[in-house]
Enzyme design. Structure first.
Site, PDB file in Angstrom:
ATOM      1  N   GLY A  23      35.513 -13.954  56.421  1.00 33.47           N
ATOM      2  CA  GLY A  23      35.375 -12.899  55.407  1.00 33.47           C
ATOM      3  C   GLY A  23      34.526 -13.432  54.266  1.00 33.47           C
ATOM      4  N   ALA A  24      33.382 -12.775  54.037  1.00 37.34           N
ATOM      5  CA  ALA A  24      32.454 -13.249  52.996  1.00 37.34           C
ATOM      6  C   ALA A  24      32.347 -12.232  51.869  1.00 37.34           C
ATOM      7  CB  ALA A  24      31.088 -13.524  53.607  1.00 37.34           C
ATOM      8  N   GLY A  25      33.474 -11.587  51.561  1.00 37.72           N
ATOM      9  CA  GLY A  25      33.512 -10.699  50.399  1.00 37.72           C
ATOM     10  C   GLY A  25      33.737 -11.514  49.138  1.00 37.72           C
ATOM     11  N   SER A  26      34.234 -10.882  48.074  1.00 41.37           N
ATOM     12  CA  SER A  26      34.295 -11.628  46.816  1.00 41.37           C
ATOM     13  C   SER A  26      35.309 -12.763  46.878  1.00 41.37           C
ATOM     14  CB  SER A  26      34.544 -10.709  45.623  1.00 41.37           C
ATOM     15  OG  SER A  26      35.680  -9.973  45.817  1.00 41.37           O
ATOM     16  N   LYS A 121      46.282  -9.789  50.155  1.00 42.70           N
ATOM     17  CA  LYS A 121      47.413  -9.253  49.384  1.00 42.70           C
ATOM     18  C   LYS A 121      47.684  -7.810  49.783  1.00 42.70           C
ATOM     19  CE  LYS A 121      46.610 -12.335  45.442  1.00 42.70           C
ATOM     20  NZ  LYS A 121      46.125 -12.462  44.055  1.00 42.70           N
ATOM     21  N   LYS A 206      52.126  -6.490  42.785  1.00 39.15           N
ATOM     22  CA  LYS A 206      51.425  -6.452  41.479  1.00 39.15           C
ATOM     23  C   LYS A 206      50.235  -5.509  41.552  1.00 39.15           C
ATOM     24  CE  LYS A 206      47.674  -8.814  42.676  1.00 39.15           C
ATOM     25  NZ  LYS A 206      46.258  -8.487  42.476  1.00 39.15           N
ATOM     26  N   ARG A 270      40.048  -4.579  40.915  1.00 37.86           N
ATOM     27  CA  ARG A 270      39.689  -3.342  41.609  1.00 37.86           C
ATOM     28  C   ARG A 270      40.849  -2.358  41.627  1.00 37.86           C
ATOM     29  NH1 ARG A 270      37.690  -6.859  45.634  1.00 37.86           N
ATOM     30  NH2 ARG A 270      39.818  -7.581  45.530  1.00 37.86           N
ATOM     31  N   ASN A 271      42.100  -2.894  41.687  1.00 39.48           N
ATOM     32  CA  ASN A 271      43.268  -1.991  41.664  1.00 39.48           C
ATOM     33  C   ASN A 271      43.389  -1.298  40.311  1.00 39.48           C
ATOM     34  OD1 ASN A 271      44.727  -2.355  44.335  1.00 39.48           O
ATOM     35  ND2 ASN A 271      44.336  -4.469  43.732  1.00 39.48           N
ATOM     36  N   GLU A 296      43.470  -3.114  47.538  1.00 44.56           N
ATOM     37  CA  GLU A 296      44.561  -3.107  48.528  1.00 44.56           C
ATOM     38  C   GLU A 296      45.706  -2.174  48.146  1.00 44.56           C
ATOM     39  OE1 GLU A 296      44.638  -4.390  51.417  1.00 44.56           O
ATOM     40  OE2 GLU A 296      43.629  -6.331  51.498  1.00 44.56           O
TER      41      GLU A 296
HETATM   42  N1  LIG Z   1      38.606 -10.428  44.977  1.00 40.52           N
HETATM   43  C1  LIG Z   1      39.627 -11.034  44.417  1.00 40.52           C
HETATM   44  O1  LIG Z   1      39.599 -11.330  43.219  1.00 40.52           O
HETATM   45  C2  LIG Z   1      40.823 -11.400  45.248  1.00 40.52           C
HETATM   46  C3  LIG Z   1      41.672 -12.411  44.779  1.00 40.52           C
HETATM   47  C4  LIG Z   1      42.800 -12.753  45.516  1.00 40.52           C
HETATM   48  C5  LIG Z   1      43.056 -12.099  46.718  1.00 40.52           C
HETATM   49  N2  LIG Z   1      42.209 -11.143  47.151  1.00 40.52           N
HETATM   50  C6  LIG Z   1      42.528 -10.513  48.440  1.00 40.52           C
HETATM   51  O2  LIG Z   1      41.567 -10.948  49.408  1.00 40.52           O
HETATM   52  C7  LIG Z   1      41.420  -9.948  50.422  1.00 40.52           C
HETATM   53  C8  LIG Z   1      39.935  -9.694  50.623  1.00 40.52           C
HETATM   54  O3  LIG Z   1      39.468  -9.121  49.410  1.00 40.52           O
HETATM   55  P1  LIG Z   1      38.013  -9.280  48.836  1.00 40.52           P
HETATM   56  O4  LIG Z   1      38.153  -9.188  47.376  1.00 40.52           O
HETATM   57  O5  LIG Z   1      37.281 -10.425  49.381  1.00 40.52           O
HETATM   58  O6  LIG Z   1      37.411  -7.914  49.388  1.00 40.52           O
HETATM   59  P2  LIG Z   1      35.915  -7.474  49.433  1.00 40.52           P
HETATM   60  O7  LIG Z   1      35.914  -5.998  49.540  1.00 40.52           O
HETATM   61  O8  LIG Z   1      35.161  -8.136  48.340  1.00 40.52           O
HETATM   62  O9  LIG Z   1      35.392  -8.120  50.798  1.00 40.52           O
HETATM   63  C9  LIG Z   1      35.969  -7.839  52.039  1.00 40.52           C
HETATM   64  C10 LIG Z   1      35.139  -8.529  53.103  1.00 40.52           C
HETATM   65  O10 LIG Z   1      35.639  -8.152  54.353  1.00 40.52           O
HETATM   66  C11 LIG Z   1      34.605  -7.531  55.086  1.00 40.52           C
HETATM   67  N3  LIG Z   1      35.163  -6.433  55.840  1.00 40.52           N
HETATM   68  C12 LIG Z   1      35.365  -5.172  55.505  1.00 40.52           C
HETATM   69  N4  LIG Z   1      35.923  -4.484  56.494  1.00 40.52           N
HETATM   70  C13 LIG Z   1      36.039  -5.334  57.468  1.00 40.52           C
HETATM   71  C14 LIG Z   1      36.497  -5.229  58.745  1.00 40.52           C
HETATM   72  N5  LIG Z   1      36.967  -4.093  59.251  1.00 40.52           N
HETATM   73  N6  LIG Z   1      36.475  -6.336  59.469  1.00 40.52           N
HETATM   74  C15 LIG Z   1      35.990  -7.487  58.981  1.00 40.52           C
HETATM   75  N7  LIG Z   1      35.540  -7.639  57.759  1.00 40.52           N
HETATM   76  C16 LIG Z   1      35.560  -6.576  57.033  1.00 40.52           C
HETATM   77  C17 LIG Z   1      33.583  -7.033  54.135  1.00 40.52           C
HETATM   78  O11 LIG Z   1      32.315  -6.935  54.760  1.00 40.52           O
HETATM   79  C18 LIG Z   1      33.668  -8.112  53.079  1.00 40.52           C
HETATM   80  O12 LIG Z   1      32.876  -9.218  53.451  1.00 40.52           O
HETATM   81  C19 LIG Z   1      42.215  -8.727  49.940  1.00 40.52           C
HETATM   82  O13 LIG Z   1      43.456  -8.703  50.596  1.00 40.52           O
HETATM   83  C20 LIG Z   1      42.422  -8.990  48.460  1.00 40.52           C
HETATM   84  O14 LIG Z   1      43.620  -8.414  47.955  1.00 40.52           O
HETATM   85  C21 LIG Z   1      41.098 -10.781  46.468  1.00 40.52           C
HETATM   86  O1  LIG Z   2      40.694  -7.079  42.108  1.00 42.21           O
HETATM   87  P1  LIG Z   2      42.122  -6.942  42.565  1.00 42.21           P
HETATM   88  O2  LIG Z   2      42.843  -5.827  41.891  1.00 42.21           O
HETATM   89  O3  LIG Z   2      42.195  -6.883  44.065  1.00 42.21           O
HETATM   90  O4  LIG Z   2      42.882  -8.271  42.125  1.00 42.21           O
HETATM   91  C1  LIG Z   2      42.335  -9.496  42.513  1.00 42.21           C
HETATM   92  C2  LIG Z   2      43.385 -10.565  42.577  1.00 42.21           C
HETATM   93  O5  LIG Z   2      44.420 -10.218  43.455  1.00 42.21           O
HETATM   94  C3  LIG Z   2      43.926 -10.941  41.237  1.00 42.21           C
HETATM   95  O6  LIG Z   2      44.814 -12.021  41.390  1.00 42.21           O
END
Ligand SMILES: NC(=O)c1ccc[n+]([C@@H]2O[C@H](COP(=O)([O-])OP(=O)(O)OC[C@H]3O[C@@H](n4cnc5c(N)ncnc54)[C@H](O)[C@@H]3O)[C@@H](O)[C@H]2O)c1
Ligand SMILES: O=P(O)(O)OC[C@H](O)CO
Length: 347
Positions: A23-26, A121, A206, A270-271, A296
């Site tokens: 997973g290369a999202g944020s 999460k 949360k 984002r939430n 989420e």
């Molecule tokens: N961003 C934050 O600050 C943060 C912090 C802690 C936990 N999280 C948790 O991490 C998880 C991922 O969040 P994120 O912020 O990276 O999300 P995001 O939306 O930034 O990225 C999601 C990644 O998954 C990919 N994706 C989307 N649909 C997909 C699919 N069906 N199959 C495979 N890949 C897919 C996207 O292309 C993207 O690279 C979530 O559960 C989030 O709650 C996020």
């Molecule tokens: O951007 P959110 O709302 O998915 O929150 C990111 C992290 O879970 C914060 O700890």
């Protein structure tokens, strides 16, 4: 050797040297930077080959982390076998509702002794399973080989190397410690616990309270309303998680109160942002269209309320969030309804 003897012999040399992040999202990208800055070689799986190329060749992920330079130790590929080959720890960071399908694609590729770590999460719709439970079910591996990471972890702040803490949880304290050592660097410190249920539910719940905070922010209510929701929200989170076997102190820790504060206070969340749009009068469908990253909480509200009902736990704030999402509750009406009982209650 029992597990506490094994812990006594662990030294920093036991840090993983090669890890994979799916997973290369944020968050996946930011966590890759955390691991690389802790000394590991990190292979990231990106769905889109052009994003994999940008990460490897330019050390950037400009869609998700604009302005952030990634360490040379982070490389990316769209090939799962390449990314997973030789990984000692495998970190999963895809949207929760896509985890099962993604795991099915990697089941045969995850190295036999690798620790599998959820960074997510959410809970799965339809089954109500936590992410570690989905991992256990789909991969068929022992729960000791699974860990979860949670805490006040807004990706962009950490990518800018602002000092932050998190907690790594596993039924095996030794494996939690191995992951925490790998996920520690000068700006990121991982603590450990063995309360996987509390650690995961803290991160899920949360998000729902942060949606509520966003809603009242969007309406224009002030700090009293938000502090009331945060405080009563923590009670709801704790009641729910304890009913499912969590330790209450976990909900007062980084994965509970810590993450609740960060997510409720930050416009980076984002939430929180999704809630604010709802409070400003956008419909659920409009909000989903506007969000280009994963919020989420929007997917977890249904399964969480089903789980709450199954244990007889009252969640007035989360129920009101569900009402706003469904369009059956005016966002302006969310705040006064902090309990379901008209009679005064003990706090
Ligand atoms: N961003 C934050 O600050 C943060 C912090 C802690 C936990 N999280 C948790 O991490 C998880 C991922 O969040 P994120 O912020 O990276 O999300 P995001 O939306 O930034 O990225 C999601 C990644 O998954 C990919 N994706 C989307 N649909 C997909 C699919 N069906 N199959 C495979 N890949 C897919 C996207 O292309 C993207 O690279 C979530 O559960 C989030 O709650 C996020
Ligand atoms: O951007 P959110 O709302 O998915 O929150 C990111 C992290 O879970 C914060 O700890």
């Amino acid at each position: 050797m029992n597990s506490s003897d094994a812990l006594d012999t662990l030294t920093l040399d036991a840090k993983a040297r090669k890890v994979a992040v799916l997973g290369a999202g944020s968050w996946g990208t930011t966590f890759s930077k955390i691991l690389a800055d802790g000394g590991a070689d990190v292979a990231v799986w990106a769905r889109r080959p052009e994003l994999a190329r940008e990460i490897t060749e330019s050390n950037r992920n400009s869609d998700y982390l604009p302005g952030i330079n990634l360490p040379e130790r982070v490389t990316a590929s769209a090939s799962l076998p390449l990314v997973l080959e030789g990984a000692e720890q495998v970190f999963l960071s895809v949207p929760s509702q896509s985890l099962r399908a993604n795991l099915e694609a990697v089941r045969e590729l995850i190295p036999a002794d690798a620790i599998v770590v959820s960074l997510m999460k959410g809970v799965e719709k339809g089954t109500g399973l936590r992410m570690s439970e989905v991992i256990e079910q789909v991969l068929g591996i022992d729960a000791d080989r699974i860990a979860v990471v949670s805490g006040p972890n807004l990706a962009l702040e950490i990518a800018k190397e602002q000092p932050t803490a998190a907690v790594v949880s596993s039924r095996s304290l030794e494996n939690a410690t191995l992951v925490a050592m790998t996920a520690t660097n000068p700006y990121f410190r991982s603590f450990v616990n063995t309360d996987v249920i509390g650690t995961e539910f803290g991160g899920v719940l949360k998000n729902l309270i942060a949606v509520a905070i966003g809603i009242v922010d969007g309406v224009g209510y002030g700090e009293n309303t938000k502090a009331s929701i945060i405080t009563r929200g923590l009670v709801e989170m704790t009641d729910f998680a304890v009913a499912y076997g969590a330790r209450p102190e976990t909900l007062s820790g980084l994965a509970g109160l810590g993450d609740l504060i960060a997510t409720c206070e930050s416009s980076l969340s984002r939430n929180n942002t999704a809630g604010r749009l709802l409070g400003q009068g956008y419909t659920f469908t409009d909000v989903v269209k506007q969000m280009n990253q994963t919020a989420e909480g929007l997917s977890s509200v249904g399964p969480v309320l089903e789980l709450a009902l199954a244990k007889g736990v009252e969640m007035p704030i989360v129920s009101q969030v569900a009402g706003v999402l469904a369009g059956t509750l005016n966002p302006r009406d969310i705040a006064p309804h902090l309990t379901t009982d008209p009679m005064p209650q003990g706090e």
